[in-house]
Design an enzyme around this catalytic site. Sequence first.
Site: not given
Length: 367
Positions: A14, A108-109
């Site tokens: 993350d 983003d993860e």
Amino acid sequence: MLSDLPIRKIIHVDMDAFYASVEQMDNPDLKGKPIAVGGSSKRGVVSAASYEARTFGVRSAMSGVKARRLCEDLIFVKPRFDRYQEISKKIRKIFYDYTDKVEPLSLDEAYLDVTKNKKGNPSATLIAKEIRERIFKEVGLTASAGISINKFIAKVASDYNKPNGQKTVNPEDVLPFLEALDIRKFYGVGKVTAEKMYQLGIFTGKDLKNKSVEYLDNHFGKSGRYYYHVVRGIHTSEVSPNRIRKSLAAERTFRENLSSEIFMLEKLEHIAKEVSKRLTKSKVAGKTVTLKIKYSDFTLQTRSKTLPYFISDKSIILETAKDLLYQEKLQNSVRLLGISLSNLNTEKKAKQIKPKKEVSVQLRFAF
């Protein structure tokens, strides 16, 4: 029993305050300052907040007006999604150096299954550390990671030592870790559910574990069985690199509330054009058009229509959305309109992907 389940080595990576961190990286003048990616206007919403802004209570999905009240020195930056996508691709390229089993959740993860990996490294902990170091060296951003036996625990663990940290929950530590966990930290337990659990005397994983499956079903419906299993470390969902898109949408929040359908038609045309553009780019089409209406009192309403054929053309999407708009009288003035297309032609592909057979292994597993 946990020992009867297949034990995988899952990493959840993350990125730390991703959008805001990209802006601070690209503009050194913003480093160390409280920034919010989003709009500061009456209708503006915070998409992401830097850690400096978070110390004042600024959070994503918060209105720009409220964010400004909490932090007078807050700097608002317009989002640059093309740039975020560009950086995200670089990060994913690093992931694929270690495994092809990568399941992106957003820009983003992502989840990575490194049970068997391209480096032949038996330690998921060391792989996560190496990935984070490479992201920092090659991209310039920090990331946090959670490492454990399944996606649920890895997801929870990745938030444990943020920012720029990681946590490994070994197989033998899974149950003690979950029992001691604040119920608010359980992935899938939102603010409303947490409040309800508090009222029922459920504050930690141990409290949750003491409740029977019947009790949880009665109080939380279908989610009850999910809570019953995850608190026991049971979560069998695989890392799926072939996630099939089930819908595609676009929406727009207006500076001023709209009170008549006539004023909404031009807005719908722009939204339909954007949906069509995204469908074309993704090379998909759908049958079900859904119109999303958010009123000035924040009440949300959806209206849907399923066509007998797949569509991606702007004109057909727009005409269907218009029909849905005029389907019934508006309840109030409108602050947001959205159009989504679901029942996509990708669902046939999803049925063709067969799940792989799993082999049960012992809990003695090097992490």
